[in-house]
Design a protein around this motif. Structure first.
Motif, PDB file in Angstrom:
ATOM      1  N   LYS A   1       0.835  -1.204   0.000  1.00  0.00           N
ATOM      2  CA  LYS A   1       0.000   0.000   0.000  1.00  0.00           C
ATOM      3  C   LYS A   1       0.869   1.253   0.000  1.00  0.00           C
ATOM      4  CE  LYS A   1      -3.774   2.332   2.411  1.00  0.00           C
ATOM      5  NZ  LYS A   1      -4.721   2.304   3.559  1.00  0.00           N
TER       6      LYS A   1
ATOM      7  N   GLU B   1       0.887   4.071  -2.953  1.00  0.00           N
ATOM      8  CA  GLU B   1       0.501   5.457  -2.697  1.00  0.00           C
ATOM      9  C   GLU B   1       1.582   6.419  -3.193  1.00  0.00           C
ATOM     10  OE1 GLU B   1      -2.359   6.819  -1.589  1.00  0.00           O
ATOM     11  OE2 GLU B   1      -3.165   4.784  -1.786  1.00  0.00           O
TER      12      GLU B   1
ATOM     13  N   ASN C   1       1.104   9.123  -6.232  1.00  0.00           N
ATOM     14  CA  ASN C   1       1.238  10.547  -5.941  1.00  0.00           C
ATOM     15  C   ASN C   1       2.475  11.183  -6.568  1.00  0.00           C
ATOM     16  OD1 ASN C   1      -1.106  10.504  -4.356  1.00  0.00           O
ATOM     17  ND2 ASN C   1       0.036   9.952  -2.515  1.00  0.00           N
TER      18      ASN C   1
END
Length: 286
Positions: free
Chosen positions: A165, A169, A173
């Motif tokens: 995860k 992320e 981003n």
């Protein structure tokens, strides 16, 4: 921030004060890729003026028909440097295609560069001539993948050697967010016309003697790691590190080791600067 070069708007961000560091991201993302992996290192370091550029046609920087090949893009970057820091030496950081362009800067103006970091650099412009391993996922996270769309799964899995995860992320981003802003028509035309330099960028007139760090991913199926060994002879003060459990997004998948090695490299760059200051002080005392 904005800088006009040949009527082209180049977007960039500056953080901090002190010794300039020019940061060049890879092909398609924007400067957030470099901010994401470099700013954590400067939380405990003062005295650096970090200059993060969006390359032409990427991020918020404009594209232009005149930027038809790597030579033209390099000229824009060098003009940017000369305009933003006209009378200063600087440290240079390049990731992927930014690592290829960084070697163009070394080729053209090595005397002003006080240290060089190359992370997963493009060595051979022609993808078909690169030595690369087969794509592999070493750590699979099915729970993460189940929460993504089929398109997101395909995109992430095509690049990720390690799935988690946290890594996803950061990937979303710092990399995907920039890719979404890219001028794809310009980039496709650029790749067709001249992704590689017209000259041999690694055929230097003399060796680069300042501290260098080359970081390669053992599982990098985009640029590989083997070809980079062939340019090591150009750098007399280089650390060459091939990291297991890392693909082309090495800075994310091996975050702790990346940060540690980059910090050590900066120590070596600082060491030379301190030695020069001591020499200058000694001459004044005499």
């Amino acid at each position: 921030m904005e800088c006009k070069i040949n009527n082209i708007s180049i977007n960039y961000e500056e953080i901090g004060e002190g010794k300039p560091i020019i940061m060049l991201h890879g092909f398609s993302p924007d400067h957030r890729l470099m901010i994401g992996c470099m700013e954590p290192i400067f939380r405990s370091r003062d005295g650096y003026r970090r200059i993060y550029i969006d390359l032409p046609g990427m991020g918020k920087s404009e594209s232009a028909e005149g930027i038809i090949n790597a030579d033209a893009m390099l000229d824009i970057i060098i003009e940017f440097i000369n305009k933003i820091i006209p009378d200063e030496n600087f440290i240079l950081v390049g990731e992927s295609y930014g690592g290829y362009l960084s070697r163009g800067i070394i080729y053209k103006m090595a005397d002003r560069v006080e240290g060089l970091l190359l992370t997963c650099p493009v060595i051979i412009a022609d993808y078909n001539k690169r030595t690369v391993p087969e794509p592999i996922v070493l750590i699979n996270d099915q729970e993460l993948l189940h929460g993504l769309t089929p398109e997101e799964v395909e995109d992430f899995s095509s690049m990720a050697v390690v799935q988690s995860k946290h890594i996803y992320e950061r990937y979303k981003n710092e990399i995907v967010a920039g890719i979404k802003l890219a001028d794809n028509i310009f980039l496709e035309r650029f790749k067709e016309n001249g992704y590689g330099f017209s000259f041999d960028v690694d055929k230097l007139g003399r060796n680069f003697t300042k501290p260098v760090l080359l970081l390669l991913g053992r599982q990098d199926s985009i640029v590989g790691y083997e070809d980079a060994w062939n340019i090591l002879r150009n750098f007399t003060r280089a650390t060459f590190a091939v990291l297991d459990r890392a693909g082309h997004n090495l800075q994310i998948e091996q975050e702790e080791l990346h940060n540690s090695l980059v910090s050590e490299w900066l120590n070596r760059v600082d060491e030379i600067e301190q030695f020069k200051d001591q020499e200058l002080l000694s001459k004044k005392e005499k």
